[in-house]
Design a protein around this motif. Structure first.
Motif, PDB file in Angstrom:
ATOM      1  N   ARG A  92       0.829  -1.275  -0.029  1.00 59.20           N
ATOM      2  CA  ARG A  92      -0.052  -0.042   0.009  1.00 59.20           C
ATOM      3  C   ARG A  92       0.983   0.973  -0.140  1.00 59.20           C
ATOM      4  O   ARG A  92       0.887   2.045   1.054  1.00 59.20           O
ATOM      5  N   THR A  93       1.245   1.440  -1.215  1.00 60.05           N
ATOM      6  CA  THR A  93       2.290   2.765  -1.364  1.00 60.05           C
ATOM      7  C   THR A  93       1.612   3.942  -1.662  1.00 60.05           C
ATOM      8  O   THR A  93       0.950   3.726  -2.895  1.00 60.05           O
ATOM      9  N   MET A  94       1.957   5.091  -1.041  1.00 54.05           N
ATOM     10  CA  MET A  94       1.342   6.294  -1.729  1.00 54.05           C
ATOM     11  C   MET A  94       2.390   7.444  -1.529  1.00 54.05           C
ATOM     12  O   MET A  94       3.551   7.281  -1.031  1.00 54.05           O
ATOM     13  N   VAL A  95       2.177   8.492  -2.224  1.00 53.23           N
ATOM     14  CA  VAL A  95       3.107   9.631  -2.383  1.00 53.23           C
ATOM     15  C   VAL A  95       2.483  10.919  -2.292  1.00 53.23           C
ATOM     16  O   VAL A  95       1.254  11.116  -2.616  1.00 53.23           O
ATOM     17  N   LEU A  96       3.037  11.617  -1.330  1.00 54.70           N
ATOM     18  CA  LEU A  96       2.330  13.012  -1.080  1.00 54.70           C
ATOM     19  C   LEU A  96       3.386  13.885  -1.492  1.00 54.70           C
ATOM     20  O   LEU A  96       4.807  13.968  -1.585  1.00 54.70           O
ATOM     21  N   THR A  97       2.823  14.958  -2.244  1.00 51.43           N
ATOM     22  CA  THR A  97       3.358  16.006  -2.889  1.00 51.43           C
ATOM     23  C   THR A  97       2.882  17.326  -2.459  1.00 51.43           C
ATOM     24  O   THR A  97       1.502  17.612  -2.222  1.00 51.43           O
ATOM     25  N   PHE A  98       3.676  18.279  -2.463  1.00 53.18           N
ATOM     26  CA  PHE A  98       3.417  19.595  -2.249  1.00 53.18           C
ATOM     27  C   PHE A  98       4.033  20.701  -3.144  1.00 53.18           C
ATOM     28  O   PHE A  98       5.195  20.482  -3.436  1.00 53.18           O
ATOM     29  N   TYR A 117       7.523  11.911  11.448  1.00 50.79           N
ATOM     30  CA  TYR A 117       7.134  10.128  11.183  1.00 50.79           C
ATOM     31  C   TYR A 117       8.067   9.539  10.394  1.00 50.79           C
ATOM     32  O   TYR A 117       7.712   8.456   9.664  1.00 50.79           O
ATOM     33  N   ASP A 118       9.277  10.272   9.980  1.00 45.21           N
ATOM     34  CA  ASP A 118      10.304   9.681   9.081  1.00 45.21           C
ATOM     35  C   ASP A 118       9.573   9.418   7.789  1.00 45.21           C
ATOM     36  O   ASP A 118       9.862   8.338   7.349  1.00 45.21           O
ATOM     37  N   VAL A 119       9.043  10.261   7.081  1.00 48.50           N
ATOM     38  CA  VAL A 119       8.245  10.203   5.916  1.00 48.50           C
ATOM     39  C   VAL A 119       9.135  11.176   4.942  1.00 48.50           C
ATOM     40  O   VAL A 119       9.188  12.388   5.201  1.00 48.50           O
ATOM     41  N   ARG A 120       9.188  10.620   3.598  1.00 49.43           N
ATOM     42  CA  ARG A 120       9.700  11.206   2.613  1.00 49.43           C
ATOM     43  C   ARG A 120       8.426  11.810   1.867  1.00 49.43           C
ATOM     44  O   ARG A 120       7.457  11.047   1.379  1.00 49.43           O
ATOM     45  N   ALA A 121       8.640  13.016   1.005  1.00 44.60           N
ATOM     46  CA  ALA A 121       7.419  13.542   0.150  1.00 44.60           C
ATOM     47  C   ALA A 121       8.171  14.128  -0.973  1.00 44.60           C
ATOM     48  O   ALA A 121       9.570  14.224  -1.196  1.00 44.60           O
ATOM     49  N   MET A 122       7.593  14.742  -1.953  1.00 45.54           N
ATOM     50  CA  MET A 122       7.960  15.491  -3.115  1.00 45.54           C
ATOM     51  C   MET A 122       7.500  16.907  -3.161  1.00 45.54           C
ATOM     52  O   MET A 122       6.354  17.115  -2.609  1.00 45.54           O
ATOM     53  N   GLY A 144      15.995  14.176   2.579  1.00 46.96           N
ATOM     54  CA  GLY A 144      15.531  12.829   1.655  1.00 46.96           C
ATOM     55  C   GLY A 144      14.541  13.099   0.903  1.00 46.96           C
ATOM     56  O   GLY A 144      14.016  12.405   0.222  1.00 46.96           O
ATOM     57  N   HIS A 145      13.912  14.486   0.631  1.00 41.31           N
ATOM     58  CA  HIS A 145      12.484  14.656  -0.150  1.00 41.31           C
ATOM     59  C   HIS A 145      13.206  14.734  -1.442  1.00 41.31           C
ATOM     60  O   HIS A 145      14.379  15.232  -1.833  1.00 41.31           O
ATOM     61  N   VAL A 146      12.248  14.629  -2.278  1.00 42.26           N
ATOM     62  CA  VAL A 146      12.501  14.908  -3.953  1.00 42.26           C
ATOM     63  C   VAL A 146      11.931  16.513  -4.084  1.00 42.26           C
ATOM     64  O   VAL A 146      11.156  16.661  -3.768  1.00 42.26           O
ATOM     65  N   VAL A 147      12.926  17.010  -4.726  1.00 42.93           N
ATOM     66  CA  VAL A 147      12.803  18.548  -5.110  1.00 42.93           C
ATOM     67  C   VAL A 147      12.414  18.439  -6.859  1.00 42.93           C
ATOM     68  O   VAL A 147      13.045  18.014  -7.734  1.00 42.93           O
ATOM     69  N   GLY A 148      11.220  18.743  -7.191  1.00 41.73           N
ATOM     70  CA  GLY A 148      10.740  18.588  -8.596  1.00 41.73           C
ATOM     71  C   GLY A 148      10.454  20.220  -9.042  1.00 41.73           C
ATOM     72  O   GLY A 148      10.718  21.027  -8.126  1.00 41.73           O
ATOM     73  N   ASN A 149      10.478  20.177 -10.101  1.00 40.30           N
ATOM     74  CA  ASN A 149      10.377  21.369 -10.892  1.00 40.30           C
ATOM     75  C   ASN A 149       8.835  21.797 -11.427  1.00 40.30           C
ATOM     76  O   ASN A 149       8.179  21.162 -11.798  1.00 40.30           O
ATOM     77  N   HIS A 150       8.526  23.078 -10.775  1.00 37.55           N
ATOM     78  CA  HIS A 150       7.151  23.539 -11.035  1.00 37.55           C
ATOM     79  C   HIS A 150       7.138  25.000 -11.712  1.00 37.55           C
ATOM     80  O   HIS A 150       6.474  25.807 -11.778  1.00 37.55           O
ATOM     81  N   PRO A 237      -3.488   2.201  -2.802  1.00 40.55           N
ATOM     82  CA  PRO A 237      -2.123   1.846  -3.366  1.00 40.55           C
ATOM     83  C   PRO A 237      -1.954   2.644  -4.727  1.00 40.55           C
ATOM     84  O   PRO A 237      -2.586   2.564  -5.837  1.00 40.55           O
ATOM     85  N   GLY A 238      -0.546   3.195  -4.771  1.00 41.05           N
ATOM     86  CA  GLY A 238      -0.208   4.054  -6.059  1.00 41.05           C
ATOM     87  C   GLY A 238      -0.640   5.330  -5.981  1.00 41.05           C
ATOM     88  O   GLY A 238      -0.314   5.796  -7.052  1.00 41.05           O
ATOM     89  N   VAL A 239      -1.130   5.694  -4.987  1.00 39.97           N
ATOM     90  CA  VAL A 239      -2.120   7.222  -5.143  1.00 39.97           C
ATOM     91  C   VAL A 239      -1.074   8.142  -5.006  1.00 39.97           C
ATOM     92  O   VAL A 239      -0.222   8.045  -4.251  1.00 39.97           O
ATOM     93  N   VAL A 240      -1.206   9.285  -5.865  1.00 41.84           N
ATOM     94  CA  VAL A 240      -0.281  10.556  -5.652  1.00 41.84           C
ATOM     95  C   VAL A 240      -1.359  11.639  -5.093  1.00 41.84           C
ATOM     96  O   VAL A 240      -2.309  12.017  -5.736  1.00 41.84           O
ATOM     97  N   VAL A 241      -0.942  12.310  -4.173  1.00 47.99           N
ATOM     98  CA  VAL A 241      -1.883  13.315  -3.229  1.00 47.99           C
ATOM     99  C   VAL A 241      -1.372  14.368  -3.529  1.00 47.99           C
ATOM    100  O   VAL A 241      -0.144  14.928  -3.273  1.00 47.99           O
ATOM    101  N   LEU A 242      -2.047  15.553  -3.946  1.00 48.05           N
ATOM    102  CA  LEU A 242      -1.702  16.905  -4.235  1.00 48.05           C
ATOM    103  C   LEU A 242      -1.823  17.749  -3.154  1.00 48.05           C
ATOM    104  O   LEU A 242      -3.388  17.811  -2.758  1.00 48.05           O
ATOM    105  N   SER A 243      -1.211  18.537  -2.325  1.00 46.74           N
ATOM    106  CA  SER A 243      -1.476  19.699  -1.628  1.00 46.74           C
ATOM    107  C   SER A 243      -0.461  20.630  -2.079  1.00 46.74           C
ATOM    108  O   SER A 243       0.485  20.794  -2.798  1.00 46.74           O
TER     109      SER A 243
END
Length: 279
Positions: A92-98, A117-122, A144-150, A237-243
Motif C-alpha cells: 500500500r504505497t502512496m506519495v504525498l506532494t506539495f 514520522y520519518d516520511v519522505r515527500a515530493m 531525503g525529499h524529492v525536489v521537483g520542477n514547478h 495503493p499507487g495514489v499521488v496526493v496533491l497539496s
C-alpha cells in the motif's frame, strides 16, 4: 757483435723518444695550470646528451581513455503525451506532494511533520520562491525529499511560446542544481495545464511529468476536516496526493497533514517517493 750493437742503439732511441714525450706532456699540464685561472677539466667524450629526470605530471596520473569498458550511453527520457498519475510499488504505497513553495510560513511546519514520522515527500518548487528561500531548499534535499520542477513563476504554460516554456523550466532546474547539487528529475505543470511543448521540453531537460490522483483542493481553503477526509477517502495503493505549502494561506494544509499522516501510517500505508524506474 755488430748485430748486438744495432739492437742496443734501437733501444736507446726508443727510450729517448719516450722520455721526450713524457717531458712534453708534463710541460703541457704545467703550462695549462699556470696563471690565475684554475685548470679546466678535460672535455667530455662525445655522445648523446644525458636525459633529465622525468618530473611527475598530472596527465601521467590519469587513465588512458582508450582502455577500460565502454561508457554506457545516457538514457533518454521518453516524451509522453500525458502526465503520470500514479506510481507503482509494493504493498500500500502512496506519495504525498506539495506545490508552489518553499514558503517560510508553512514549509518548515510541513517538513517538521514529515520528519516526526520519518516520511519522505515530493516538493514541486517554483524557482522564484526557491531562490528567496534557499535554506528550505537545502533542507528538503538534506532530509531525503524529492525536489521537483514547478517552473519559475507559475505561469499557464499553454499560453506561452516554446522558448518561454523552456526558460521557465530550465531556470528552475539550474537553480535546484546549484543549491542541491542535482537537477530535478520530475516536473509538474502549473494548474495541471499540459501541452505537447511542455512534455517535449521536460524530456529534453531530463524530467518526467507527474500529475496527481487525489486533489485535496486545499488552495480553496475548504477547512482542515475536509482536506483530511479527501485524503483518507482517496487513499489507495499507487495514489499521488496533491497539496500546497505556498501560494496563499496554507495553515489548513499544515493542520490536515498532522492529522491524516499518522492515520495513513496506522492503516498500513507506506508513504514514500517514486523512483524513475518504478513508475
Amino acid at each position: 757483435m755488430q748485430k748486438d750493437q744495432l739492437l742496443f742503439t734501437r733501444r736507446r732511441a726508443l727510450l729517448a723518444g719516450a722520455v721526450a714525450a713524457g717531458a712534453a706532456g708534463t710541460a703541457g699540464v704545467l703550462a695549462a695550470g699556470a696563471g690565475n685561472e684554475p685548470a679546466r677539466p678535460p672535455s667530455p667524450v662525445a655522445g648523446p646528451p644525458a636525459r633529465r629526470p622525468l618530473r611527475p605530471s598530472a596527465y601521467r596520473l590519469q587513465p588512458m581513455t582508450g582502455f577500460g569498458p565502454p561508457r554506457a550511453a545516457p538514457v533518454r527520457t521518453p516524451v509522453r503525451s500525458a502526465p503520470l498519475l500514479r506510481v507503482s510499488g509494493r504493498g500500500r504505497t502512496m506519495v504525498l506532494t506539495f506545490d508552489d513553495g518553499p514558503d517560510p510560513r508553512y514549509t518548515p511546519a510541513v517538513l517538521d511533520t514529515l520528519a516526526r514520522y520519518d516520511v519522505r515527500a515530493m516538493f514541486f518548487v517554483c524557482g522564484q520562491m526557491a531562490d528567496e528561500n534557499r535554506d528550505l531548499l537545502v533542507r528538503m534535499a538534506d532530509e531525503g525529499h524529492v525536489v521537483g520542477n514547478h517552473t519559475w513563476s507559475h505561469p499557464l504554460l499553454t499560453r506561452l511560446r516554446r522558448d518561454r516554456i523552456r526558460a521557465e523550466m530550465a531556470r528552475t532546474s539550474d537553480l535546484v542544481e546549484e543549491v542541491c547539487g542535482e537537477r530535478p528529475e520530475w516536473f509538474r505543470a502549473p494548474y495541471g495545464a499540459w501541452n505537447r511543448a511542455a512534455f517535449q521540453l521536460g524530456a529534453e531537460l531530463g524530467m518526467e511529468p507527474l500529475a496527481w490522483t487525489v486533489d485535496t483542493l486545499d488552495w480553496t481553503t475548504p477547512g482542515t476536516r475536509t482536506i483530511v477526509h479527501r485524503v483518507e477517502n482517496g487513499a489507495a495503493p499507487g495514489v499521488v496526493v496533491l497539496s500546497h505549502d505556498a501560494g496563499g494561506d496554507r495553515s489548513q494544509s499544515v493542520r490536515a497533514l498532522r492529522r491524516y499522516l499518522p492515520r495513513l501510517l496506522d492503516s498500513g500505508y507506506y508513504i514514500t517517493v517514486p523512483r524513475r524506474h518504478s513508475v
